[in-house]
Design a protein around this motif. Structure first.
Motif, PDB file in Angstrom:
ATOM      1  N   GLY A  42       0.801  -1.212   0.000  1.00 34.90           N
ATOM      2  CA  GLY A  42       0.000   0.000   0.000  1.00 34.90           C
ATOM      3  C   GLY A  42       0.836   1.264   0.000  1.00 34.90           C
ATOM      4  O   GLY A  42       2.068   1.229   0.077  1.00 34.90           O
ATOM      5  N   GLY A  43       0.128   2.395  -0.085  1.00 32.83           N
ATOM      6  CA  GLY A  43       0.803   3.682  -0.056  1.00 32.83           C
ATOM      7  C   GLY A  43       1.284   4.105  -1.434  1.00 32.83           C
ATOM      8  O   GLY A  43       1.353   3.304  -2.364  1.00 32.83           O
ATOM      9  N   ASP A  48       2.148   1.415  -8.559  1.00 28.80           N
ATOM     10  CA  ASP A  48       2.373   0.687  -9.810  1.00 28.80           C
ATOM     11  C   ASP A  48       2.075  -0.804  -9.683  1.00 28.80           C
ATOM     12  O   ASP A  48       1.836  -1.480 -10.689  1.00 28.80           O
ATOM     13  CB  ASP A  48       3.816   0.885 -10.281  1.00 28.80           C
ATOM     14  N   LEU A  49       2.067  -1.340  -8.466  1.00 31.65           N
ATOM     15  CA  LEU A  49       1.778  -2.759  -8.278  1.00 31.65           C
ATOM     16  C   LEU A  49       0.345  -3.103  -8.654  1.00 31.65           C
ATOM     17  O   LEU A  49       0.035  -4.272  -8.922  1.00 31.65           O
ATOM     18  CB  LEU A  49       2.020  -3.169  -6.821  1.00 31.65           C
ATOM     19  N   PHE A  55      -8.827  -3.589  -8.772  1.00 30.56           N
ATOM     20  CA  PHE A  55      -9.034  -2.508  -7.810  1.00 30.56           C
ATOM     21  C   PHE A  55      -7.682  -2.016  -7.326  1.00 30.56           C
ATOM     22  O   PHE A  55      -6.646  -2.552  -7.718  1.00 30.56           O
ATOM     23  CB  PHE A  55      -9.901  -2.976  -6.637  1.00 30.56           C
ATOM     24  N   GLY A  56      -7.717  -1.022  -6.445  1.00 31.49           N
ATOM     25  CA  GLY A  56      -6.462  -0.444  -5.969  1.00 31.49           C
ATOM     26  C   GLY A  56      -5.932   0.575  -6.974  1.00 31.49           C
ATOM     27  O   GLY A  56      -6.494   0.735  -8.064  1.00 31.49           O
ATOM     28  N   PRO A  57      -4.871   1.289  -6.626  1.00 32.47           N
ATOM     29  CA  PRO A  57      -4.086   1.196  -5.395  1.00 32.47           C
ATOM     30  C   PRO A  57      -4.855   1.715  -4.179  1.00 32.47           C
ATOM     31  O   PRO A  57      -5.882   2.365  -4.324  1.00 32.47           O
ATOM     32  CB  PRO A  57      -2.861   2.065  -5.693  1.00 32.47           C
ATOM     33  N   ALA A  62      -7.661   0.011   5.790  1.00 27.49           N
ATOM     34  CA  ALA A  62      -9.089  -0.299   5.770  1.00 27.49           C
ATOM     35  C   ALA A  62      -9.599  -0.492   4.354  1.00 27.49           C
ATOM     36  O   ALA A  62     -10.407  -1.395   4.093  1.00 27.49           O
ATOM     37  CB  ALA A  62      -9.866   0.815   6.472  1.00 27.49           C
ATOM     38  N   ALA A  63      -9.141   0.339   3.421  1.00 28.87           N
ATOM     39  CA  ALA A  63      -9.597   0.243   2.038  1.00 28.87           C
ATOM     40  C   ALA A  63      -9.137  -1.067   1.398  1.00 28.87           C
ATOM     41  O   ALA A  63      -9.899  -1.733   0.692  1.00 28.87           O
ATOM     42  CB  ALA A  63      -9.089   1.432   1.236  1.00 28.87           C
ATOM     43  N   LEU A  64      -7.900  -1.454   1.654  1.00 23.16           N
ATOM     44  CA  LEU A  64      -7.394  -2.715   1.118  1.00 23.16           C
ATOM     45  C   LEU A  64      -8.170  -3.889   1.707  1.00 23.16           C
ATOM     46  O   LEU A  64      -8.608  -4.787   0.978  1.00 23.16           O
ATOM     47  CB  LEU A  64      -5.903  -2.849   1.415  1.00 23.16           C
ATOM     48  N   GLY A  65      -8.376  -3.872   3.013  1.00 25.20           N
ATOM     49  CA  GLY A  65      -9.103  -4.952   3.657  1.00 25.20           C
ATOM     50  C   GLY A  65     -10.523  -5.081   3.155  1.00 25.20           C
ATOM     51  O   GLY A  65     -11.019  -6.193   2.932  1.00 25.20           O
TER      52      GLY A  65
END
Length: 220
Positions: A42-43, A48-49, A55-57, A62-65
């Motif tokens: 994250g962050g 670029d990942l 979805f993402g970044p 909380a957003a990732l979870g």
């Protein structure tokens, strides 16, 4: 290879905690696993990942979870967290997707490797252990890899890991507002013994020199 005459439905993937030489794998339960994953995926330094992920970044744990929990609930994804086998530090994740026990088929997807994991023996070992569970533990017939046809790195990775190219589904999806032509790859059960042997020869200690560099590439 399983024929139509002797085939019976297999259980869904349920890879438990497993430790290899380089990587340890555990089921990722969300939102609890989000903190560990966000720390390496994250962050702003990791945007670029997520270029080719649906979805993402993510800007917060909380957003990732929440996104991964929704993928598990709605899409049936079974996500696994990768850790360094020695230190326990989080390294990345991947999910079993498009799981079809009645056909003996599953896909590995949402493969997000931290920059520390990319192009390392641990990354290869993680993919080997996930494939081994599907074929050896469950007796599946087919293991899939799909990616955006524009994602050259993912296509190279699929071929290196022993997946065979099957074709491109044109205008298959719209992801983040853009067209996605999807490239399909697979390993089938009749091909797995050779792929498994190649993985095990490559991962063996004698294939690495004193500085951890491979002596023989996996594709060989």
């Amino acid at each position: 290879m399983n024929s139509e005459l002797d085939w019976s439905e297999r259980p869904p993937p349920a890879l438990p905690q497993r430790r290899g030489r380089f990587v340890a794998i555990e089921p990722a339960i969300f939102p609890e696993a989000a903190e560990a994953l966000f720390s390496v995926l994250g962050g702003p330094g990791n945007d670029d990942l997520w270029t080719y992920i649906p979805f993402g970044p993510f800007k917060s744990t909380a957003a990732l979870g929440a996104a991964m929990a929704a993928a598990g609930k709605k899409g049936g994804w079974l996500t696994h967290l990768f850790r360094d086998a020695q230190t326990g530090a989080p390294l990345g994740m991947a999910s079993y997707m498009r799981i079809r026990p009645e056909a003996g088929s599953a896909e590995v997807g949402c493969v997000v490797f931290s920059k520390k994991l990319q192009k390392t023996p641990a990354a290869t070992e993680a993919m080997y252990l996930m494939a081994k569970h599907v074929f050896d533990d469950l007796g599946y017939r087919r293991y899939e890899w799909k990616c955006d046809n524009a994602n050259e790195a993912s296509k190279r990775a699929a071929r290196r890991l022993g997946f065979s190219f099957e074709g491109v589904f044109r205008q298959d999806l719209v992801v983040k507002g853009r067209n996605r032509d999807t490239a399909w790859f697979s390993i089938i059960d009749g091909e797995w013994p050779q792929a498994k042997a190649a993985f095990e020869v490559w991962l063996a200690p004698e294939n690495f020199d004193d500085e951890g560099r491979q002596r023989c590439p996996l594709r060989a």
